[in-house]
Scaffold this motif. Structure first.
Motif, PDB file in Angstrom:
ATOM      1  N   VAL A 201      12.061  -7.577  -6.206  1.00 59.78           N
ATOM      2  CA  VAL A 201      11.751  -6.159  -6.457  1.00 59.78           C
ATOM      3  C   VAL A 201      10.237  -5.947  -6.521  1.00 59.78           C
ATOM      4  CG1 VAL A 201      11.932  -4.298  -8.152  1.00 59.78           C
ATOM      5  CG2 VAL A 201      13.932  -5.683  -7.607  1.00 59.78           C
ATOM      6  N   LYS A 202       9.544  -6.862  -7.223  1.00 56.60           N
ATOM      7  CA  LYS A 202       8.087  -6.739  -7.355  1.00 56.60           C
ATOM      8  C   LYS A 202       7.406  -6.870  -6.001  1.00 56.60           C
ATOM      9  CE  LYS A 202       4.152  -8.630  -9.931  1.00 56.60           C
ATOM     10  NZ  LYS A 202       3.730  -9.606 -10.957  1.00 56.60           N
ATOM     11  N   SER A 203       7.849  -7.824  -5.190  1.00 57.16           N
ATOM     12  CA  SER A 203       7.255  -8.027  -3.871  1.00 57.16           C
ATOM     13  C   SER A 203       7.469  -6.807  -2.978  1.00 57.16           C
ATOM     14  CB  SER A 203       7.855  -9.280  -3.225  1.00 57.16           C
ATOM     15  OG  SER A 203       7.357  -9.464  -1.921  1.00 57.16           O
ATOM     16  N   ALA A 204       8.695  -6.245  -3.020  1.00 54.13           N
ATOM     17  CA  ALA A 204       8.987  -5.068  -2.198  1.00 54.13           C
ATOM     18  C   ALA A 204       8.129  -3.876  -2.637  1.00 54.13           C
ATOM     19  CB  ALA A 204      10.474  -4.727  -2.294  1.00 54.13           C
ATOM     20  N   TYR A 205       7.961  -3.720  -3.945  1.00 58.85           N
ATOM     21  CA  TYR A 205       7.153  -2.615  -4.439  1.00 58.85           C
ATOM     22  C   TYR A 205       5.699  -2.750  -3.999  1.00 58.85           C
ATOM     23  CZ  TYR A 205       4.244   0.153  -7.485  1.00 58.85           C
ATOM     24  OH  TYR A 205       3.284   1.005  -7.950  1.00 58.85           O
ATOM     25  N   ARG A 206       5.172  -3.958  -4.068  1.00 57.59           N
ATOM     26  CA  ARG A 206       3.782  -4.162  -3.654  1.00 57.59           C
ATOM     27  C   ARG A 206       3.563  -3.753  -2.206  1.00 57.59           C
ATOM     28  NH1 ARG A 206       1.673  -9.953  -6.165  1.00 57.59           N
ATOM     29  NH2 ARG A 206       1.430  -9.263  -8.315  1.00 57.59           N
ATOM     30  N   LYS A 207       4.517  -4.113  -1.363  1.00 53.75           N
ATOM     31  CA  LYS A 207       4.396  -3.748   0.050  1.00 53.75           C
ATOM     32  C   LYS A 207       4.402  -2.228   0.222  1.00 53.75           C
ATOM     33  CE  LYS A 207       6.568  -7.988   1.794  1.00 53.75           C
ATOM     34  NZ  LYS A 207       7.733  -8.553   2.530  1.00 53.75           N
ATOM     35  N   MET A 208       5.313  -1.558  -0.491  1.00 49.81           N
ATOM     36  CA  MET A 208       5.388  -0.100  -0.399  1.00 49.81           C
ATOM     37  C   MET A 208       4.120   0.550  -0.962  1.00 49.81           C
ATOM     38  SD  MET A 208       8.164   0.844   1.077  1.00 49.81           S
ATOM     39  CE  MET A 208       9.830   0.339   1.473  1.00 49.81           C
ATOM     40  N   ALA A 209       3.623   0.021  -2.090  1.00 48.67           N
ATOM     41  CA  ALA A 209       2.425   0.587  -2.705  1.00 48.67           C
ATOM     42  C   ALA A 209       1.209   0.435  -1.798  1.00 48.67           C
ATOM     43  CB  ALA A 209       2.169  -0.086  -4.063  1.00 48.67           C
ATOM     44  N   MET A 210       1.097  -0.706  -1.138  1.00 43.97           N
ATOM     45  CA  MET A 210      -0.012  -0.921  -0.200  1.00 43.97           C
ATOM     46  C   MET A 210       0.085   0.039   0.986  1.00 43.97           C
ATOM     47  SD  MET A 210      -2.095  -3.541  -1.061  1.00 43.97           S
ATOM     48  CE  MET A 210      -2.597  -4.377   0.442  1.00 43.97           C
ATOM     49  N   LYS A 211       1.312   0.278   1.414  1.00 42.53           N
ATOM     50  CA  LYS A 211       1.516   1.098   2.606  1.00 42.53           C
ATOM     51  C   LYS A 211       1.247   2.581   2.338  1.00 42.53           C
ATOM     52  CE  LYS A 211       5.012   2.161   6.132  1.00 42.53           C
ATOM     53  NZ  LYS A 211       6.401   1.879   6.587  1.00 42.53           N
ATOM     54  N   TYR A 212       1.700   3.070   1.166  1.00 46.73           N
ATOM     55  CA  TYR A 212       1.643   4.507   0.915  1.00 46.73           C
ATOM     56  C   TYR A 212       0.578   4.916  -0.107  1.00 46.73           C
ATOM     57  CZ  TYR A 212       6.116   4.591   3.384  1.00 46.73           C
ATOM     58  OH  TYR A 212       7.106   4.457   4.325  1.00 46.73           O
ATOM     59  N   HIS A 213      -0.270   3.997  -0.528  1.00 46.02           N
ATOM     60  CA  HIS A 213      -1.267   4.340  -1.538  1.00 46.02           C
ATOM     61  C   HIS A 213      -2.169   5.472  -1.031  1.00 46.02           C
ATOM     62  CE1 HIS A 213      -4.467   3.998  -4.492  1.00 46.02           C
ATOM     63  NE2 HIS A 213      -3.648   3.244  -5.213  1.00 46.02           N
ATOM     64  N   PRO A 214      -2.442   6.471  -1.893  1.00 43.37           N
ATOM     65  CA  PRO A 214      -3.272   7.623  -1.475  1.00 43.37           C
ATOM     66  C   PRO A 214      -4.640   7.226  -0.927  1.00 43.37           C
ATOM     67  CG  PRO A 214      -2.184   8.074  -3.567  1.00 43.37           C
ATOM     68  CD  PRO A 214      -1.903   6.641  -3.257  1.00 43.37           C
ATOM     69  N   ASP A 215      -5.194   6.119  -1.428  1.00 41.62           N
ATOM     70  CA  ASP A 215      -6.501   5.700  -0.916  1.00 41.62           C
ATOM     71  C   ASP A 215      -6.430   5.272   0.543  1.00 41.62           C
ATOM     72  OD1 ASP A 215      -7.523   6.213  -3.362  1.00 41.62           O
ATOM     73  OD2 ASP A 215      -7.538   4.127  -4.052  1.00 41.62           O
ATOM     74  N   ARG A 216      -5.270   4.828   0.965  1.00 37.67           N
ATOM     75  CA  ARG A 216      -5.093   4.419   2.361  1.00 37.67           C
ATOM     76  C   ARG A 216      -4.571   5.569   3.237  1.00 37.67           C
ATOM     77  NH1 ARG A 216      -2.979  -1.743   3.121  1.00 37.67           N
ATOM     78  NH2 ARG A 216      -4.620  -2.777   1.900  1.00 37.67           N
ATOM     79  N   ASN A 217      -4.128   6.612   2.577  1.00 41.36           N
ATOM     80  CA  ASN A 217      -3.599   7.765   3.321  1.00 41.36           C
ATOM     81  C   ASN A 217      -4.201   9.059   2.790  1.00 41.36           C
ATOM     82  OD1 ASN A 217      -1.085   6.390   4.870  1.00 41.36           O
ATOM     83  ND2 ASN A 217      -1.150   5.603   2.761  1.00 41.36           N
ATOM     84  N   PRO A 218      -5.520   9.212   2.892  1.00 37.28           N
ATOM     85  CA  PRO A 218      -6.163  10.418   2.337  1.00 37.28           C
ATOM     86  C   PRO A 218      -5.646  11.684   2.996  1.00 37.28           C
ATOM     87  CG  PRO A 218      -7.671   9.204   3.783  1.00 37.28           C
ATOM     88  CD  PRO A 218      -6.480   8.330   3.592  1.00 37.28           C
ATOM     89  N   GLY A 219      -5.300  12.659   2.146  1.00 40.58           N
ATOM     90  CA  GLY A 219      -4.837  13.942   2.655  1.00 40.58           C
ATOM     91  C   GLY A 219      -3.405  13.963   3.120  1.00 40.58           C
ATOM     92  N   ASP A 220      -2.687  12.858   3.029  1.00 41.15           N
ATOM     93  CA  ASP A 220      -1.292  12.784   3.482  1.00 41.15           C
ATOM     94  C   ASP A 220      -0.382  13.026   2.281  1.00 41.15           C
ATOM     95  OD1 ASP A 220       1.219  12.175   4.447  1.00 41.15           O
ATOM     96  OD2 ASP A 220       0.509  10.519   5.702  1.00 41.15           O
ATOM     97  N   ALA A 221       0.118  14.252   2.137  1.00 42.19           N
ATOM     98  CA  ALA A 221       0.944  14.613   0.986  1.00 42.19           C
ATOM     99  C   ALA A 221       2.262  13.855   0.980  1.00 42.19           C
ATOM    100  CB  ALA A 221       1.207  16.118   0.985  1.00 42.19           C
ATOM    101  N   GLU A 222       2.814  13.622   2.166  1.00 41.41           N
ATOM    102  CA  GLU A 222       4.094  12.913   2.236  1.00 41.41           C
ATOM    103  C   GLU A 222       3.941  11.466   1.771  1.00 41.41           C
ATOM    104  OE1 GLU A 222       7.570  11.735   5.511  1.00 41.41           O
ATOM    105  OE2 GLU A 222       5.954  13.127   6.043  1.00 41.41           O
TER     106      GLU A 222
END
Length: 375
Positions: free
Chosen positions: A23-44
């Motif tokens: 669960v922790k590993s899966a969350y880390r991958k999702m957090a890295m992928k969708y983190h606001p710092d990596r997706n500036p201005g992307d509300a979704e």
């Protein structure tokens, strides 16, 4: 996207029987992928990040996960499981009776709130050479640990915000549910028994009060360590959640194999080849030790192959003590494979003059053969 619209397991892409590490590993991958710092201005992407964080907040906690598996999203809505509103009032009198008879295990109130959970202890395996084990060493190691969040200083709250009373348990830290004639009391799944929830989660640690980061630590290896020696670094383990105390880091020492010396406790063992003339006549040899000194070993005349000689105080240091063990030398008598004509002639002369007294064990063996076979 709201975390209450999608199954938590589907959000993180794991099965319902996934363990905590998965669960922790899966969350880390999702957090890295969708983190606001990596997706500036992307509300979704930001919504997805918040939903995954909410899902992980539940699934990483065994009590919250158990409540979610049983009741789904309703487990974290007002009134579920008792402890507040109509249900709390309905069971309060019976709960007070249980508290009077059995103690606070069945009681409510602020005294029943869960205490901060200490951080986990960590293990680090370190290999050292036999020379380093002899002299000791100062070194540094790099470990990845859950360290106290610098942004919120471990509180889990966004700077400028605080905590408020949990609406589900009304600050008691526990919720009650009736099963037959009994009232069962459990830690509140919303506040994990603390009685309080954060007004706003810290943006750096998502309310956890700690973040994963690499740390460089100074380590002192004392002289005399052996395989399995455990060195404890107090408070250098995983930081506790919400500002709770950190665990400890345990360093387990493993000694590399040495080309010359073997070790048993504080004793050092080695094998030394000697010529058959040295074995017959005796001599003194010198062996370089781990301490940088040369140790003299007296070879007595007539020594046999496999005989062990002991040099007191030339072995390993005593861990956290005084003195040293012994150096044990096993003599291996070598038979020459290349002889000059003169050497062969001298050996023949020696053989012709042998009386049997030179090798009593050999003479005894052949005497036994004669007795056994009649001649």
């Amino acid at each position: 996207m709201s975390a209450t619209e999608v199954d938590f397991y589907e959000l993180l892409g794991v099965s319902r029987d996934a363990d905590g590490a998965t669960v922790k590993s899966a969350y880390r991958k999702m957090a890295m992928k969708y983190h606001p710092d990596r997706n500036p201005g992307d509300a979704e992407a930001e919504a997805r990040f918040k939903a995954c964080s909410a899902a992980y907040e539940v699934l990483k906690d065994p009590q919250k996960r158990a409540a979610y598996d049983r009741y789904g999203h309703e487990a974290f809505q007002q009134g579920m499981g008792g402890g507040g509103g109509h249900h709390g009032a309905e069971f309060s009198d019976l709960g007070d009776i249980f508290e009077t008879i059995f103690g606070s295990a069945f009681g409510g109130g602020a005294s029943g709130r869960a205490r901060p959970r200490r951080g986990a202890d960590l293990r680090y395996d370190m290999q050292v050479s036999l020379e380093e084990a002899f002299h000791g060493k100062s070194t540094q190691i790099t470990v990845e640990v859950a360290a106290t969040c610098d942004t919120c200083e471990g509180s889990g709250a966004e700077p400028g915000t605080g905590k408020r009373r949990c609406e589900l348990c009304h600050g008691h830290g526990k919720v009650r549910a009736q099963q037959g004639l009994f009232v069962i009391e459990r830690p509140c799944p919303t506040c994990s028994g603390r009685g309080e929830v954060l007004e706003q989660h810290c943006h750096s640690c998502r309310g956890e009060g700690r973040v994963d980061q690499e740390q460089v630590l100074d380590v002192e290896i004392p002289p005399g360590v052996d395989n399995g020696t455990r060195i404890r670094l107090s408070g250098k383990g995983e930081a506790g959640p919400m500002g709770a105390p950190a665990g400890d880091l345990y360093i387990f020492v493993h000694i590399k194999e040495h080309p010359v010396f073997a070790r048993e406790g504080t004793a050092l063992f080695t094998r030394v080849p000697v010529s058959f003339t040295v074995a017959a006549l005796g001599d003194t040899i010198e062996i370089p030790g781990l301490d940088g000194e040369k140790h003299s070993i007296d070879i007595p005349a007539g020594i046999q192959s496999g005989k062990q000689l002991r040099k007191r105080g030339a072995g390993m240091p005593v861990l956290q003590g005084r003195g040293r063990g012994d150096l044990v030398v096993e003599v291996m008598v070598e038979t020459p494979t290349k002889l000059s004509s003169r050497q062969k002639e001298l050996l023949r002369e020696f053989r012709e003059t042998e009386t049997g007294e030179e090798c009593p064990e050999s003479r005894g063996f052949f005497d036994k053969l004669k007795d056994a076979f009649g001649g």
